[in-house]
Design an enzyme around this catalytic site. Structure first.
Site, PDB file in Angstrom:
ATOM      1  N   ARG A 380      -8.836  -0.720   1.219  1.00 59.42           N
ATOM      2  CA  ARG A 380      -9.365  -0.096   2.151  1.00 59.42           C
ATOM      3  C   ARG A 380      -8.971  -0.028   3.544  1.00 59.42           C
ATOM      4  O   ARG A 380      -9.023   1.242   4.307  1.00 59.42           O
ATOM      5  CB  ARG A 380     -10.966  -0.491   2.353  1.00 59.42           C
ATOM      6  CG  ARG A 380     -11.709  -0.162   1.211  1.00 59.42           C
ATOM      7  CD  ARG A 380     -13.289  -0.460   1.457  1.00 59.42           C
ATOM      8  NE  ARG A 380     -13.411  -1.526   1.879  1.00 59.42           N
ATOM      9  CZ  ARG A 380     -13.718  -2.715   1.375  1.00 59.42           C
ATOM     10  NH1 ARG A 380     -13.962  -2.588   0.112  1.00 59.42           N
ATOM     11  NH2 ARG A 380     -13.969  -4.028   1.999  1.00 59.42           N
ATOM     12  N   HIS A 422       2.358   6.501  -6.692  1.00 58.07           N
ATOM     13  CA  HIS A 422       3.292   5.559  -6.000  1.00 58.07           C
ATOM     14  C   HIS A 422       4.529   5.600  -6.981  1.00 58.07           C
ATOM     15  O   HIS A 422       5.713   5.544  -6.612  1.00 58.07           O
ATOM     16  CB  HIS A 422       2.805   4.349  -5.774  1.00 58.07           C
ATOM     17  CG  HIS A 422       2.074   3.925  -4.597  1.00 58.07           C
ATOM     18  ND1 HIS A 422       0.708   4.605  -4.388  1.00 58.07           N
ATOM     19  CD2 HIS A 422       2.411   3.428  -3.504  1.00 58.07           C
ATOM     20  CE1 HIS A 422       0.623   4.280  -3.337  1.00 58.07           C
ATOM     21  NE2 HIS A 422       1.233   3.549  -2.552  1.00 58.07           N
TER      22      HIS A 422
END
Length: 520
Positions: A380, A422
């Site tokens: 986060r 990714h």
């Protein structure tokens, strides 16, 4: 007497610095805790108890009710922390380490070759064909700026004419949805095809790939934030005794200037307006870009000093488990520097430079991820810019689609999507398939995300840091081994050669291949 006064003055300054640093750290901690607790409470309440309103009123969408990212004028955390001399000293330590690396590499050049080498071949190699990468970026930028906005404007302007016929309206919307999906697919495929056709090296490929994903996320945010506004405006136009059509139509589509500013602003969440600073400090912009260049050279010297000597001399035929473990731990230090330099060079310096040039006042591009005591907190806080987009358009959407009762599925979708892209970037940037990033992110990362306890304390912060350092060490180790294996092991013209890592099968027989004995 003067000495005493100077000593007292210095003591007062030091104490004031300590108090200021302590206050800043405490304020940031309190702000983060209050924001997280309030956001969690607000989201839980509004997702489980959605508001209802009268049919003629513009009822807020789930997105508007559940909005958590409020843009306010604020500095990045490091910007505030660097106001204290103690924190600046940490940055100075890294600068001193860079200076030592430069001196060491220079001495090695003089000792071994008798002269100073300042050719920076590795940097020039990584940025080869930069003009092609910039041309691809320009085409992508024009497509995002012109095609997306004009398409959305056309859909917005003509949708009201189909509103009186539900069937025709549905066909109209589905047609434009297919066009949108086709555009997204082409935007993903065509730049990658150009990367493969032109054989762009690592840095040039990363420029194209990162910009590709950035513009895709901005496109989706712009469409998603405005499509519901158009639905509501069309509904109001069709209803009697509402605002005039002209007033409503003006709200249907944002101005192109607002959209264009959003395309370059360092955020992935579209708003019609953002908090803006009054002036541009160009000295600060130059300072940030200068530190980005310094970070690039830092990476270069780390690779030259630590990575190339290790992997260039590694004999593939003699790799045993003890040797691999030794190489892995030798890769942790340079991998850790890659992590820190990537964070500081991009998330702090690069984004702050563009924010300053655009007078973008909200500089919360990251939070205090270094204090994380769980991987959930790390995800986060590491990259708030991307996290906001994933949370708004993936997590919340999946959570609502599953009935607003299961957060685990929504969190798994976020992790899997992030891990997939990714790995997508790594595949086309490096030019080979070696899913280390996906395995570490989607398998181990997800396991740590759900299984490790979310407790606070020094021990858990140490565990998070240890896992991160080992993870980046593994990535550095495997990717460098594969890169050197791709150079040393002859290519095999089969489909499997594109998928199977050569560092693993260098001595194994692929289809129509012979047993190889290759020295890296």
């Amino acid at each position: 007497m003067g000495t005493v006064n100077n000593s007292d003055s210095q003591w007062i300054q030091d104490e004031a610095e300590k108090i200021r640093s302590s206050l800043l750290n405490e304020l940031h901690r309190i702000e983060n805790e209050v924001n997280e607790q309030f956001s969690s409470f607000k989201n839980d309440f509004e997702l489980r108890h959605p508001k209802t309103s009268e049919p003629l009123k513009i009822k807020p969408s789930y997105r508007q009710m559940d909005e958590t990212r409020v843009f306010v004028a604020r500095n990045s955390i490091l910007t505030d922390l660097f106001e204290t001399s103690h924190i600046r000293s940490i940055r100075n330590v890294f600068a001193a380490m860079l200076l030592i690396l430069v001196i060491q590499v220079t001495i090695n050049d003089i000792v071994h070759s008798g002269r100073l080498k300042l050719n920076f071949e590795l940097i020039f190699y990584c940025f080869q064909k930069l003009h092609i990468a910039l041309f691809i970026w320009l085409i992508m930028q024009l497509c995002t700026a012109v095609i997306v906005f004009m398409g959305f404007y056309y859909w917005t302007s003509n949708r009201i004419f189909y509103y009186d016929n539900i069937k025709r309206l549905r066909i109209y919307d589905v047609t434009w949805l297919i066009i949108y999906i086709t555009y997204i697919i082409l935007f993903l495929v065509l730049p990658c095809r150009e990367i493969v056709n032109h054989q762009l090296p690592v840095a040039s490929s990363l420029i194209v790939l990162i910009e590709q994903l950035r513009q895709l996320m901005k496109t989706h945010s712009f469409i998603r934030e405005n499509v519901e506004k158009v639905h509501l405006q069309c509904r109001l136009i069709s209803e009697p005794n509402t605002n005039t059509n002209n007033e409503i139509k003006q709200l249907s589509c944002p101005d192109f200037s607002q959209y264009l500013y959003f395309l370059f602003a360092p955020t992935l969440i579209y708003r019609d307006n953002y908090p803006r600073n009054k002036v541009i400090h160009w000295d600060y912009v130059l300072q940030m870009f200068g530190q980005v260049i310094a970070a690039i050279f830092y990476v270069y010297y780390v690779v030259v000093r630590f990575c190339i000597p290790t992997f260039a001399n590694l004999n593939q035929n003699q790799i045993t488990l003890p040797i691999f473990i030794s190489v892995l731990f030798n890769s942790i230090m340079p991998g850790s520097l890659f992590l820190l330099l990537g964070f500081y060079g991009f998330l702090h310096c690069w984004l702050n430079a563009f924010a300053e040039m655009l007078r973008f006042a909200d500089r919360m591009f990251y939070k205090d991820w270094w204090n994380s005591t769980s991987f959930a907190a790390y995800y986060r806080t590491w990259n708030v810019v991307v996290h906001d987009w994933l949370y708004t358009y993936v997590y919340r959407e999946v959570f609502l689609l599953t009935g607003g009762k299961n957060r685990v599925i929504a969190a798994m979708c976020v992790v899997l999507l992030s891990a997939t892209f990714h790995e997508y970037v790594m595949i086309f940037a490096l030019g080979f398939f070696y899913p280390i990033m996906f395995v570490l992110f989607a398998v181990f990362g997800m396991g740590f995300f759900f299984l490790l306890p979310r407790n606070k304390g020094v021990v858990f912060n140490i565990l998070v840091w240890t896992s991160l350092l080992v993870g980046v060490g593994l990535q550095s180790c495997f990717y460098f081994m594969e890169a050197y294996a791709r150079k040393s092991c002859p290519a095999n013209d089969t489909f499997w050669d594109k998928l199977v890592p050569r560092s693993i099968v260098c001595r194994m027989a692929l289809p129509s291949a012979k047993i190889l004995h290759i020295d890296l």
